[in-house]
Design a protein around this motif. Structure first.
Motif, PDB file in Angstrom:
ATOM      1  N   UNK A 299      48.690  77.850  -2.905  1.00 18.47           N
ATOM      2  CA  UNK A 299      48.994  79.248  -3.232  1.00 18.47           C
ATOM      3  C   UNK A 299      47.758  79.971  -3.730  1.00 18.47           C
TER       4      UNK A 299
ATOM      5  N   UNK B 291      53.750  75.177   2.874  1.00 21.74           N
ATOM      6  CA  UNK B 291      54.780  75.893   2.116  1.00 21.74           C
ATOM      7  C   UNK B 291      55.802  76.504   3.062  1.00 21.74           C
TER       8      UNK B 291
ATOM      9  N   UNK C 231      44.775  79.409  -2.561  1.00 24.32           N
ATOM     10  CA  UNK C 231      43.984  79.812  -1.397  1.00 24.32           C
ATOM     11  C   UNK C 231      44.609  81.014  -0.695  1.00 24.32           C
ATOM     12  N   UNK C 232      45.958  81.063  -0.700  1.00 27.48           N
ATOM     13  CA  UNK C 232      46.615  82.224  -0.087  1.00 27.48           C
ATOM     14  C   UNK C 232      46.223  83.490  -0.835  1.00 27.48           C
TER      15      UNK C 232
ATOM     16  N   UNK D  72      57.465  81.677  -1.046  1.00 27.94           N
ATOM     17  CA  UNK D  72      56.260  81.918  -0.229  1.00 27.94           C
ATOM     18  C   UNK D  72      56.630  82.165   1.230  1.00 27.94           C
TER      19      UNK D  72
ATOM     20  N   UNK E  15      51.743  94.612   2.276  1.00 27.67           N
ATOM     21  CA  UNK E  15      51.732  94.045   0.923  1.00 27.67           C
ATOM     22  C   UNK E  15      52.658  94.850  -0.006  1.00 27.67           C
TER      23      UNK E  15
ATOM     24  N   UNK F  67      59.710  77.975  -5.284  1.00 32.04           N
ATOM     25  CA  UNK F  67      58.405  78.537  -4.931  1.00 32.04           C
ATOM     26  C   UNK F  67      58.115  78.478  -3.418  1.00 32.04           C
TER      27      UNK F  67
ATOM     28  N   UNK G 188      46.797  78.772   6.061  1.00 28.77           N
ATOM     29  CA  UNK G 188      46.655  78.393   4.655  1.00 28.77           C
ATOM     30  C   UNK G 188      47.983  77.953   4.050  1.00 28.77           C
ATOM     31  N   UNK G 189      49.050  78.566   4.510  1.00 32.13           N
ATOM     32  CA  UNK G 189      50.303  78.322   3.815  1.00 32.13           C
ATOM     33  C   UNK G 189      51.302  77.565   4.676  1.00 32.13           C
TER      34      UNK G 189
ATOM     35  N   UNK H   3      45.398  83.233   9.949  1.00 32.95           N
ATOM     36  CA  UNK H   3      44.734  82.584   8.811  1.00 32.95           C
ATOM     37  C   UNK H   3      45.723  82.406   7.657  1.00 32.95           C
ATOM     38  N   UNK H   4      46.489  83.444   7.411  1.00 30.81           N
ATOM     39  CA  UNK H   4      47.478  83.384   6.334  1.00 30.81           C
ATOM     40  C   UNK H   4      48.472  82.251   6.610  1.00 30.81           C
TER      41      UNK H   4
ATOM     42  N   UNK I 192      42.705  84.393  -0.199  1.00 35.04           N
ATOM     43  CA  UNK I 192      42.556  84.971   1.132  1.00 35.04           C
ATOM     44  C   UNK I 192      42.972  86.439   1.135  1.00 35.04           C
ATOM     45  N   UNK I 193      44.138  86.677   0.513  1.00 37.48           N
ATOM     46  CA  UNK I 193      44.654  88.047   0.472  1.00 37.48           C
ATOM     47  C   UNK I 193      43.656  88.977  -0.209  1.00 37.48           C
TER      48      UNK I 193
END
Lengths: 461, 271
Positions: free
Chosen positions: A5, B259, A7-8, B192, B74, B188, B255-256, B251-252, A11-12
């Motif tokens: 989380x 999750x 790294x997320x 995510x 966002x 969590x 990374x996740x 990329x997002x 990144x954001x």
């Protein structure tokens, strides 16, 4: 888990940082120095347009207009169908966010009738004599002015215009041992196409087969007109199953089967242009606007090898179509005077010269002004100029067929229902091209659609 | 034999993965072609690569539209979470009258086709003078993603044994304490994946963005369509613009991914 989380988040954060570091651009625009006319220095025009190469040049050169007048310009660039929806939404719901809309000859009278555009006559009347003679409205081809008028009032000015013609690849024609007259008939074209296919194995002729009223229907309609067919008779009775119309459609489908490109139903203007410009086809019948692309060294492999002929004929002579991408002022615009200034700049002789000087004469906006075709620089760069001029000056916009018909328009029927009807009919014909249906049954279904459209539109008494 | 079977399954998995990945690969390859190579049929793999389209699109101000998309994605996700997560928590763990009806009402807002609401929305935002602003998209996307947040988060909260909450209450934790210190950390992964999905939906949304924006608040998907034209070659340029649009999401997601998979499969075995 925490690592992920983090790294997320990192990144954001980084992504946001990179983006915020970039200065907001000017919307494909031209916010140059404000000189000259102070009346308009705080005016920003919003123009709805498409991304055709000529419009792209207009966007690139708009800074010259801003420098001259102080009027800033922003563009909203969208694909044709989205653009039409967006502009109609804007004007019909009265948002008034657009000042100028890019429309075709098909749209202009319909929009004028709906009171979405303003007539330009008053603005021309208010021009000084000097401005009038500089702009020279009489220099614009009469059939195009006629197509952009409604009830004898002019509603839009043409930015670039086109008719249709036949292109051929001289090398391939030579290899197949065929030649093409300046005024060919469809039978001569079909014979040559078959011969090319047999002798060279290449596509004999490329024709649009992609469904769409502005795609396949455009060339096909000119073939229907050539063979004596029509959409409606004088009483608005649909004529898609009449023998001449059927003969024409059968001819088009057969020609595609015998000597056309493979995958014809996914070939629109762009795909056809690519096939021709890559030297994969002997002939191509399409818009005269394609000539510039075929002579563009960056995108074409057949520069210098292209031959040109008039739109092929059959029972009817003179079958070339008529279309012009044009600029009109939206009724809800809050800056009409400034918008008129832009219109008369972008469609002026000076603008044609500006494109010629800055971008090269071969890409100067074609098909709108006689003076362009008298310019030695343009004639030198465009070996097809005489055919295009002649086709445009004589396009049969008011009398497109052999028999009298109640509608105007060469490659379309000038009624609001046609964009839907033409597309549905072209889908039927696409099934005939792909072999799922016979031409007869495709046209029988189309006939019903055309009947419904005439009734729904209230044309049929 | 078993070994052979295993390698075969691995091979098939790789082939399947490649098939799924191929459109993205093709997009990237096309973005490196000259326009005339990009439009050629049949397509070819041999060409001289160029970065000119990326360069052109960068100079054309793509960053501005990406920034718009990022702000909208966002902010709208944040609002949807702010309202949706507490609602989901309450609906999952508290006894509320007609909680099923409330849930159904939320999901029912998704039944109506977008085209059916666009004209009233357009008129409303026009009279509020909000057309062509980022706020309008943030508002619409937050509303659009609320049902998603609510339904996803509710199912995650439902998986938490109620005893845990009772235990925390016995230990003297307040309602808010229980929410932030006990339940939220437990969901969590789910949170995510909800954030990601909500952001991706907002990032990719086209129809509202097309109808409600003009020049200043235009987002990536609307910007990308500008390349489509009936009379020119545009495949390579549009592919380059698409690469710009998918890279952040890719990329997002990368990374996740752990999750995301865990979140999406949470409770899946319970049936």
């Amino acid at each position: 888990m925490k690592g992920v989380s983090k790294s997320v988040l990192a990144f954001l954060f980084l992504f946001g940082l990179i983006l915020t570091a970039c200065a907001p651009p000017e919307e494909s625009s031209s916010e140059g120095a404000n000189q000259g006319n102070k009346d308009h220095s705080d005016v920003t025009l919003t123009i709805a347009t498409v991304n055709n190469p000529d419009m792209k040049s207009m966007q690139d050169l708009t800074s010259e207009f801003t420098d001259k007048t102080g009027i800033k310009v922003k563009y909203v660039v969208l694909p044709e169908n989205e653009l039409r929806k967006k502009v109609t939404e804007d004007v019909a719901l009265g948002a008034g966010k657009f000042d100028i809309a890019t429309i075709g000859t098909y749209d202009a009278p319909i929009w004028a009738k709906n009171k979405w555009l303003i007539s330009l006559d008053d603005y021309f009347d208010k021009m000084s004599d000097e401005e009038k003679s500089n702009y020279d409205l009489d220099d614009i081809f009469a059939p195009i002015k006629n197509a952009l008028s409604y009830n004898d009032h002019l509603y839009a000015l043409p930015f670039y215009g086109e008719s249709s013609m036949l292109y051929y690849n001289k090398d391939i024609m030579k290899a197949a041992g065929v030649s093409m007259p300046l005024h060919p008939t469809w039978q001569q074209v079909a014979d040559a196409a078959v011969k090319i296919k047999e002798k060279t194995g290449k596509t004999g002729i490329v024709l649009r087969g992609l469904p769409g009223w502005g795609e396949m229907m455009a060339p096909l309609d000119t073939v229907i007109n050539a063979f004596g067919g029509k959409w409606y008779d004088e009483n608005w009775k649909a004529q898609l199953t009449n023998p001449q119309t059927e003969k024409a459609v059968q001819f088009y489908v057969d020609l595609l089967h015998k000597a056309g490109e493979s995958g014809a139903t996914s070939t629109g203007y762009t795909e056809a242009l690519t096939l021709m410009s890559q030297g994969k086809a002997g002939m191509w019948y399409d818009a005269t606007a394609g000539a510039g692309n075929l002579n563009d060294k960056d995108n074409s492999n057949i520069v210098g090898k292209v031959g040109y002929a008039y739109a092929p004929t059959a029972d009817k002579k003179n079958t070339g179509w008529l279309y012009a991408w044009s600029l009109g002022i939206e009724k809800s615009s809050k800056h009409k005077a400034a918008a008129f200034k832009f219109l008369t700049w972008a469609t002026s002789k000076d603008y044609v010269k500006l494109v010629g000087d800055k971008k090269g004469w071969v890409v100067a906006p074609p098909g709108t002004r006689k003076s362009t075709y008298e310019n030695p620089d343009y004639k030198k760069a465009a070996p097809f100029a005489d055919i295009v001029r002649d086709s445009l000056e004589h396009a049969d916009y008011d009398h497109p067929t052999i028999d009298p018909v109640p509608y105007k328009g060469v490659q379309y029927v000038e009624i609001p229902e046609f964009s839907g009807l033409g597309t549905e009919v072209s889908q039927q014909i696409a099934s005939a091209i792909s072999g799922d249906k016979s031409v007869k049954s495709a046209l029988a279904a189309s006939q019903k659609l055309a009947e419904q459209a005439a009734e729904k539109g209230g044309y049929k008494k | 034999m078993k070994k052979l079977m295993k390698s075969l399954v691995t091979l098939i998995t790789y082939v399947m993965a490649f098939i799924y990945f191929f459109p993205i690969l093709w997009l990237f390859i096309t973005s490196l072609k000259q326009e005339k190579d990009a439009a050629i049929i049949p397509p070819s793999f041999i060409f001289s690569p160029t970065f000119e389209h990326f360069h052109e699109i960068w100079n054309n101000g793509v960053a501005y539209y990406m920034l718009n998309s990022a702000i909208v994605a966002i902010a709208s996700t944040f609002i949807a979470l702010l309202l949706g997560v507490p609602a989901a928590y309450a609906l999952a763990l508290y006894r509320i009258k007609r909680s099923n009806d409330i849930l159904f009402w939320f999901i029912s807002t998704k039944f109506m086709p977008v085209a059916g609401v666009i004209i009233p929305l357009y008129l409303l935002f026009k009279s509020l003078n909000l057309l062509d602003t980022l706020s309008v998209l943030i508002l619409v996307y937050a509303a659009m993603n609320m049902p998603l947040v609510l339904w996803m988060m509710r199912s995650f909260f439902k998986d938490i044994p109620y005893e845990l909450i009772e235990a925390s209450q016995v230990d003297g934790a307040t309602g808010l304490n229980t929410f932030f210190k006990i339940t939220l950390p437990l969901v969590k992964s789910g949170l995510i994946s909800t954030i990601l999905l909500s952001m991706v939906f907002a990032w990719n949304e086209f129809f509202f963005a097309l109808s409600l924006t003009y020049t200043s608040a235009k987002t990536m998907p609307v910007y990308m369509t500008a390349f489509m034209t009936q009379e020119g070659l545009f495949w390579a340029k549009m592919s380059a613009a698409s690469v710009f649009a998918i890279v952040p999401v890719l990329i997002l997601g990368w990374f996740s991914q752990k999750q995301l998979v865990r979140g999406l499969t949470m409770g899946a075995v319970k049936g």
